[in-house]
Design an enzyme around this catalytic site. Sequence first.
Site, mmCIF file in Angstrom:
data_model
loop_
_atom_site.group_PDB
_atom_site.id
_atom_site.type_symbol
_atom_site.label_atom_id
_atom_site.label_comp_id
_atom_site.label_asym_id
_atom_site.label_seq_id
_atom_site.Cartn_x
_atom_site.Cartn_y
_atom_site.Cartn_z
ATOM 1 N N GLU A 96 -1.901 -1.125 -3.600
ATOM 2 C CA GLU A 96 -3.275 -0.093 -3.595
ATOM 3 C C GLU A 96 -2.385 0.847 -3.922
ATOM 4 O O GLU A 96 -1.627 1.251 -3.018
ATOM 5 C CB GLU A 96 -3.305 -0.547 -1.612
ATOM 6 C CG GLU A 96 -4.607 0.362 -1.291
ATOM 7 C CD GLU A 96 -4.941 0.129 -0.193
ATOM 8 O OE1 GLU A 96 -5.489 -0.022 0.595
ATOM 9 O OE2 GLU A 96 -4.867 -1.771 0.261
ATOM 10 N N ASN A 141 -0.769 4.207 -0.445
ATOM 11 C CA ASN A 141 -0.885 5.583 0.113
ATOM 12 C C ASN A 141 -0.966 6.241 -0.885
ATOM 13 O O ASN A 141 -0.726 7.895 -0.172
ATOM 14 C CB ASN A 141 -0.557 5.685 1.290
ATOM 15 C CG ASN A 141 -1.087 4.953 2.711
ATOM 16 O OD1 ASN A 141 -0.351 4.138 3.209
ATOM 17 N ND2 ASN A 141 -2.663 5.045 2.434
ATOM 18 N N HIS A 201 -11.985 -1.239 2.475
ATOM 19 C CA HIS A 201 -11.010 -1.439 3.264
ATOM 20 C C HIS A 201 -12.286 -0.186 4.608
ATOM 21 O O HIS A 201 -12.691 -0.768 3.958
ATOM 22 C CB HIS A 201 -10.504 0.460 2.466
ATOM 23 C CG HIS A 201 -9.972 1.630 3.593
ATOM 24 N ND1 HIS A 201 -10.558 1.944 4.871
ATOM 25 C CD2 HIS A 201 -9.019 1.162 3.950
ATOM 26 C CE1 HIS A 201 -9.205 3.165 5.373
ATOM 27 N NE2 HIS A 201 -8.550 2.404 4.575
ATOM 28 N N ASP A 248 -15.272 1.586 1.360
ATOM 29 C CA ASP A 248 -15.313 1.311 2.211
ATOM 30 C C ASP A 248 -17.253 2.342 3.163
ATOM 31 O O ASP A 248 -17.032 3.523 2.331
ATOM 32 C CB ASP A 248 -14.205 1.971 2.510
ATOM 33 C CG ASP A 248 -13.568 2.614 4.648
ATOM 34 O OD1 ASP A 248 -15.344 2.310 5.131
ATOM 35 O OD2 ASP A 248 -13.139 2.654 4.780
ATOM 36 N N ASP A 277 0.899 -1.368 0.086
ATOM 37 C CA ASP A 277 0.329 -0.355 0.042
ATOM 38 C C ASP A 277 0.897 1.459 -0.052
ATOM 39 O O ASP A 277 1.569 1.587 0.353
ATOM 40 C CB ASP A 277 -0.760 0.206 1.093
ATOM 41 C CG ASP A 277 -2.464 1.175 1.869
ATOM 42 O OD1 ASP A 277 -1.489 2.064 0.084
ATOM 43 O OD2 ASP A 277 -2.776 0.950 2.324
ATOM 44 N N GLU A 296 -10.279 3.703 -0.690
ATOM 45 C CA GLU A 296 -10.442 4.147 0.309
ATOM 46 C C GLU A 296 -9.986 5.867 0.510
ATOM 47 O O GLU A 296 -10.576 6.670 0.627
ATOM 48 C CB GLU A 296 -8.371 4.596 1.443
ATOM 49 C CG GLU A 296 -7.652 4.752 2.188
ATOM 50 C CD GLU A 296 -6.796 4.455 3.177
ATOM 51 O OE1 GLU A 296 -6.574 5.281 4.548
ATOM 52 O OE2 GLU A 296 -6.054 3.481 2.662
#
Length: 416
Positions: free
Chosen positions: A273, A249, A350, A323, A247, A300
């Site tokens: 991710e 981010n 997520h 999510d 991930d 996310e």
Amino acid sequence: MTHHKITSLETRDVRFPLEAGAGSDAVHSGAEYAFATTLLGSDEKIFGTGIVLTLGLGNELVCKAIEWLGEELVGREIEELMADFGTVAQKLAQHPQLRWLGPHKGVVHLALASLTNACFDLWAKSRGVPLWRLLLDLDAGMIVDLLDLSYLEDVLTRDEAEAMLRKQASSRRTREGILRSGYPGYDTSVGWFQYEDNQVKDLARRAMEKGFCAFKLKVGSRDGQRDVRRASMLRELAGPNALIMLDANQQWTLTRALEMCEKLREMSPYFIEEPTHPDDIQAHRTLAEAIKPIPIALGEHVPNRLMFKNFMQEKAVQIVQVDCTRVAGISEFLVVSLLARKFGLPVVPHVGDMGQIHQHLVLFNHIAIGHEALFLECIPHLQTHFVNPARVENGVYVSPQAPGSSTDLKGVRPGT
């Protein structure tokens, strides 16, 4: 059936400090987990709890938006409200003044998510069943009545959504065993960005002893070699058959993402991710084509069904991480799940709710929509704060049995 009228709406700005390094990634550090919480009181002395995640600062803004948006829910009877919740959700999202602050994203959309999640929680409690049971007991038409399908007519009509659900109904029993065996989980908490290498290895060993065979590692460092080293370290420790997700981010440019994904290919990531900016659909499409067969996972920071639709249309996402504390709550989560099924994409949420609500929703996704039961993210840091914390045993979520959506927080109730 007992009728429950909503008699009050209150909000709570609830914040939980995290231990050093926990919850950290390549951009978020020193944060706390916070819930902008909606409490819907009723005349039958039960209440609905809705939560959305923030990282502390600004949580109070979401709470204020909840108060503004939720005024008209007070006085409504919950069965009547939920009978046509898709229309209710659309009206709330189209608030003539607050819509300007979105639309369908940011503080106002998070507020709508908290309100929506509280409505579903109160509804399930009023019927005395867990959320997954409530949803599974609804027929296809009633499910679609919960949804705002506006702006999706080009890819998913009401009739098509109903047909998708009806098509799966005859084979439901073949998938209901998941209620007894539990839904597989994967451990995010082993690989936070600020954890030292030895801490990652120690936590990964403990997770394997608890039955986990899938893990997530935070990458996106300015020092690419750090990412490669830690990913290879976790792969060596977990073994060739473990699933390891990476991930970033959103910290890579497209050029950087192309470079880093090639360097990380050797350790066989299960998915990458959030490799770059969450609004850049073209960059994700370019990257997805370049790094095949490694999938890209997103959700996310994808705020609404329209963005998901566009990502799916452009083949810029392969694993959908919708999510219900980022999109407009449970209702919009179900819309995106149907979209993903239409496009043949798996849903691996997520969990801004720490898995509390999503443990219900993935059961519905698998049994009623026919999604593959891959796994659900597990983040255990706030378990002690929930009245009915998610139970994960041998790496598997145990199906929750308490009425509602498992969102009640200890000491947080109307009037307190």
